[in-house]
Every structure is written in C-alpha cells, then in structure tokens.
Design a protein around this motif. Structure first.
Motif, short mmCIF file in Angstrom:
data_model
loop_
_atom_site.label_atom_id
_atom_site.label_comp_id
_atom_site.label_asym_id
_atom_site.label_seq_id
_atom_site.Cartn_x
_atom_site.Cartn_y
_atom_site.Cartn_z
N MET A 1 0.99 -1.22 0.14
CA MET A 1 0.12 -0.02 -0.14
C MET A 1 0.87 1.39 0.10
O MET A 1 1.84 1.43 0.68
CB MET A 1 -0.96 0.06 1.07
CG MET A 1 -1.79 1.37 1.48
SD MET A 1 -3.03 1.60 0.02
CE MET A 1 -4.04 0.06 0.34
N GLN A 128 -5.13 -1.12 2.81
CA GLN A 128 -6.20 -0.93 1.76
C GLN A 128 -6.75 0.58 1.71
O GLN A 128 -6.89 1.14 2.60
CB GLN A 128 -7.40 -1.93 1.86
CG GLN A 128 -8.58 -1.94 2.97
CD GLN A 128 -9.54 -2.47 2.76
OE1 GLN A 128 -9.94 -3.02 1.73
NE2 GLN A 128 -10.20 -2.85 3.92
N TYR A 130 -10.64 1.83 1.40
CA TYR A 130 -12.00 1.48 1.62
C TYR A 130 -12.68 2.96 1.58
O TYR A 130 -12.33 3.81 2.04
CB TYR A 130 -12.28 0.82 2.89
CG TYR A 130 -13.59 0.42 3.17
CD1 TYR A 130 -14.11 -0.71 2.88
CD2 TYR A 130 -14.39 1.65 3.64
CE1 TYR A 130 -15.51 -1.09 3.04
CE2 TYR A 130 -15.93 1.22 3.52
CZ TYR A 130 -16.46 0.05 3.46
OH TYR A 130 -17.62 -0.40 3.65
N GLU A 150 -7.76 -0.57 -9.76
CA GLU A 150 -6.67 -1.42 -9.13
C GLU A 150 -5.34 -1.45 -10.10
O GLU A 150 -5.37 -1.25 -11.47
CB GLU A 150 -7.33 -2.92 -8.85
CG GLU A 150 -8.58 -2.70 -8.18
CD GLU A 150 -8.92 -3.90 -7.73
OE1 GLU A 150 -8.31 -5.12 -7.29
OE2 GLU A 150 -10.26 -4.44 -8.14
N ASN A 355 -13.23 -1.09 -2.64
CA ASN A 355 -11.97 -1.42 -1.86
C ASN A 355 -10.85 -1.97 -2.61
O ASN A 355 -11.49 -2.83 -3.22
CB ASN A 355 -12.25 -2.04 -0.33
CG ASN A 355 -12.92 -3.51 -0.70
OD1 ASN A 355 -14.21 -3.46 -1.13
ND2 ASN A 355 -11.91 -4.56 -0.25
N GLY A 357 -6.53 -3.43 -2.07
CA GLY A 357 -5.10 -3.37 -1.50
C GLY A 357 -4.15 -2.79 -2.42
O GLY A 357 -3.21 -2.38 -1.97
N ALA A 394 -12.63 -7.57 -0.50
CA ALA A 394 -11.16 -7.59 -0.14
C ALA A 394 -10.79 -8.88 0.39
O ALA A 394 -9.59 -9.24 0.47
CB ALA A 394 -10.87 -6.38 0.84
#
Length: 419
Positions: A1, A128, A130, A150, A355, A357, A394
C-alpha cells in the motif's frame, strides 16, 4: 500500500461553483486531525484555538473548476476520512483540542444549514483503500459517484444518483406519506422550492417527523411468529456460523445463547440502541447487524433466513421507506441507507463501497450527469472492466468482509469522538 494516493475529483455537473474539502485522521502523524489545503496536496494540522468556534487557520477549499473538468489531489494515509462536496464554500470551525466542528444537517443555526453539500467516506491505511457513499444521515442534493482502479486494471464503480434523483425520491416520499399517513414527506428539507436534502428517518425529530410507534405492531407479529414453535436461522457470516433463533417463555428472542428484548422504532431506525447496542461479546456483536437488518427491511415475516436476499427487502409494511427509496433511486441500487446495509445473503452488494489493497487511482465524480447517461457507470469508468461484487471484496468470505467493514465503522466512531 502506498504512503499516499492520487484522487481525481471530476465535475460532472452544470455548476462551476463546486468545492471539495478533505478531512480525517493522519495515520502517519500520530493520529492528528488533518485537512488537505486548497492546493490539493499539502496537509494542514489545525492547532488548538483559545476559544470555541474559531475559524480555520488555512484555506482548505479545493475548487472543482468548470463543468466537465477534473482536479487531481493527493492524500496521505488517512483514517475516518471524508471528501466533502459543496455548492459554494463550506464553513469548518475549531474548538479547543483541537476538535473540528463539521457541517451539520441537524442544527438550524449551523452556518452551513442552507448550503447544498454531501460527502463520501474513505480510509486509506497500510492494508487497503476502503470508500463508500453514505446516506446514513441524509441524501444530498449533489450526487456523488465512485470509481476505483486497481493495479491489475480492474475497475470498481458505485454510480450514485442521477441529477434529478433526489427530486424523484422526494416526490415518492410525499406519495408514501399520503398512503400510510406517516411523516415521510417531512424528511424532505427544502430551500424555497428546491429540495436541499432528505434526512434519514432516524433524524426525523429534527424536522418534526415523529415515527413513534411505527414499527411496534410489526415487532409484535415477529415475536408472535417465533414464540409458537417456529425458528429462524441467522447467519453471522463469521466464525460463529449459523445460529438458531426463537422466542423463549420469558419473551426474549434467543439467538444461539444470546437473548434480545423487543426493539422500539427508534432502535430499528438507528440500529445502535436498545437490543442493538454492541458490547464486549463478539458473538452478540456479529448477531446485531443481521438482527437489526431484518427489522429495518421487514423480512422476518417473509423468510426464515437472516440476512436474506434483496428481493425480500421492503416488501411489507411497516418498513423503512427512506431506505427503500434510497436504493430505488440510486442508479445501481447501491449506497448505505442505514449503518448495516452491507448485510446481505449472497454476492449482491447493497452498500455502495469500493475497496482494494492495490489502488492506483480513486475518482470521485460529482453531479450525476454521466452516470445517468451511461446507465450507472461514471464517465471515468469502463463498465466492461468492472468485476462483480463477489470479486471486488477484499477477502474471500462475507464474514471477512464484515470484519473489514466493522474496522472502518470503528474508525469512523473514533473520528466522531475526537471532534
């Protein structure tokens, strides 16, 4: 992250007078209250003022510019964050602490009482990003949509409302009030002839909407059904598994080994009082969101499985018509209409969350024009790339997803306590 994340604020409205404000708790700075400055990148840590209701020491209004434009900002890791969107400037104040005094929709003397504003919620932590759109307090005049890209290239979207969504919802609440003679119409807050916002029924007292006694007849019917030898199954969607539930000879609803008394209308609308008060028991805390959801959505006389599927929600009166209409008027039917709106059987997400990661770009689209034109996908999204709700979670199981959400709710609670 990453330690920071780029956010794109897209003006998808007809107004050139929109502003954004970013607030939250700076994770990498000992949990200090913070805002993002007007340049969209520098972090402002307010100092404790000597008196209450003091002005901010920095300009934190981020202009969204002309319709169709986009403004890029960068945020550090933040817990309990909000991205506020307003038509015209908002007023944030400081109390000693420092404690941030945020805009209120319940206080008629608040300097923002006649300002059109809304917000989305987010947390960017080491695990993550969110984020979600929320109608737990009110429906804003300004539609807000979310797009999360992502690293893999997959895109998650939450579409929000169309530009006239709030007007159509207001009309439906007026019609519902005519049908059942309950004050749903009073939840609509107007500025002259324009709908400014719609309050959740749990805040009805602020506008003279008294729902006292509304759910009590339904609760009696539920107790009657499950005190005559009938049971229902409650899936905790966590390690506790599926539990049997029935009403015992003492008049308590027993789920597993946990006993619950009858909730009131206020308990059901708020989901955080009476039998829905959480505590130290992880089993009870896992039961409460699913138990409360069955009453909010009025599903106990429809099915003996809790939580249930969306086709069973809001099909019987009395029910929460505010929540029903929130989902009806969101283009993709998503958005938190009450605190536990993520509780559902199966993969069909109700909550309006994104959400990941490995986020690369998070887009907040304001105004709703493109979402309405593209059948639910914000202009920055590519619908063909959007995975299903099941694949965007997630974690592999619903129980894990609920645990993740619970963490976010606790972070939000921490934020409120620090105000």
């Amino acid at each position: 992250m990453p330690n920071s994340l780029e956010i794109v604020l897209k003006n998808d409205s007809d107004s050139a007078n929109l502003f954004a404000y970013v607030t939250g708790i700076a994770i990498q700075h000992s949990g200090k209250r913070c805002l993002i400055k007007s340049n969209g990148k520098d972090v402002y840590f307010p100092k404790s003022p000597s008196k209450i209701l003091s002005p901010l020491g920095e300009d934190c209004a981020i202009a969204l510019g002309a319709p169709g434009g986009a403004t890029n900002i960068t945020i550090p890791q933040i817990a309990g964050g909000r991205i506020w969107i307003s038509e015209g400037p908002l007023t944030f104040l400081l109390n000693p602490g420092p404690a941030l005094v945020e805009p209120s929709v319940l206080n008629p003397s608040d300097p923002n009482a006649k300002v059109s504003f809304g917000f989305c919620e987010f947390t960017l932590d080491p695990g993550q990003l969110y984020a979600n759109i929320s109608y737990v307090d009110f429906v804003p005049r300004i539609p807000i949509a979310l797009t999360l890209k992502e690293r893999s290239g997959k895109v998650q979207t939450v579409s929000g409302m169309a530009p006239d969504g709030i007007d159509r919802m207001a009309d439906d609440l007026v019609e519902q009030a005519k049908k059942d003679n309950k004050p749903w119409d009073k939840l609509v807050v107007r500025d002259d002839d324009r709908v400014l916002r719609i309050l959740n029924a749990t805040h009805g007292g602020a506008v003279g909407a008294n729902f006292s006694g509304y759910y009590e007849p339904y609760v009696e019917e539920v107790w009657k059904k499950y005190s005559k030898g009938s049971n229902f199954k409650l899936d905790t969607q966590a390690g506790q598994g599926v539990l049997d539930a029935h009403v015992n000879s003492k008049g308590d609803l027993v789920i597993g080994k946990e006993a619950f008394q009858k909730p009131s209308t206020a308990d059901i609308f708020g989901c955080n009082s009476g039998p829905f008060t959480t505590g130290s028991s992880p089993v009870r805390n896992a039961i409460i969101p699913r138990l409360a959801s069955g009453f909010v959505r009025s599903t106990y006389l429809v099915t003996d499985e809790q939580p249930s599927t969306p086709d069973t929600f809001y099909t019987q009166d009395p029910t929460n018509h505010y929540a029903r209409l929130v989902h009806q008027h969101n283009i993709d039917k998503k958005g938190y209409a009450y605190a536990y709106d993520d509780c559902v059987k199966g993969p069909e997400d109700q909550s309006g969350k994104v959400n990941a990661g490995d986020p690369t770009v998070f887009t907040v689209t304001v105004g709703g024009k493109s979402a309405a034109a593209n059948d639910g996908a914000p202009a920055t999204a590519k619908p063909e790339e959007a995975p299903s709700a099941a694949t965007t979670s997630a974690a592999p199981g619903n129980g894990d997803k609920r645990d993740s959400l619970k963490g976010k709710l606790l972070q939000g609670l921490k934020q409120k306590l620090l105000r």
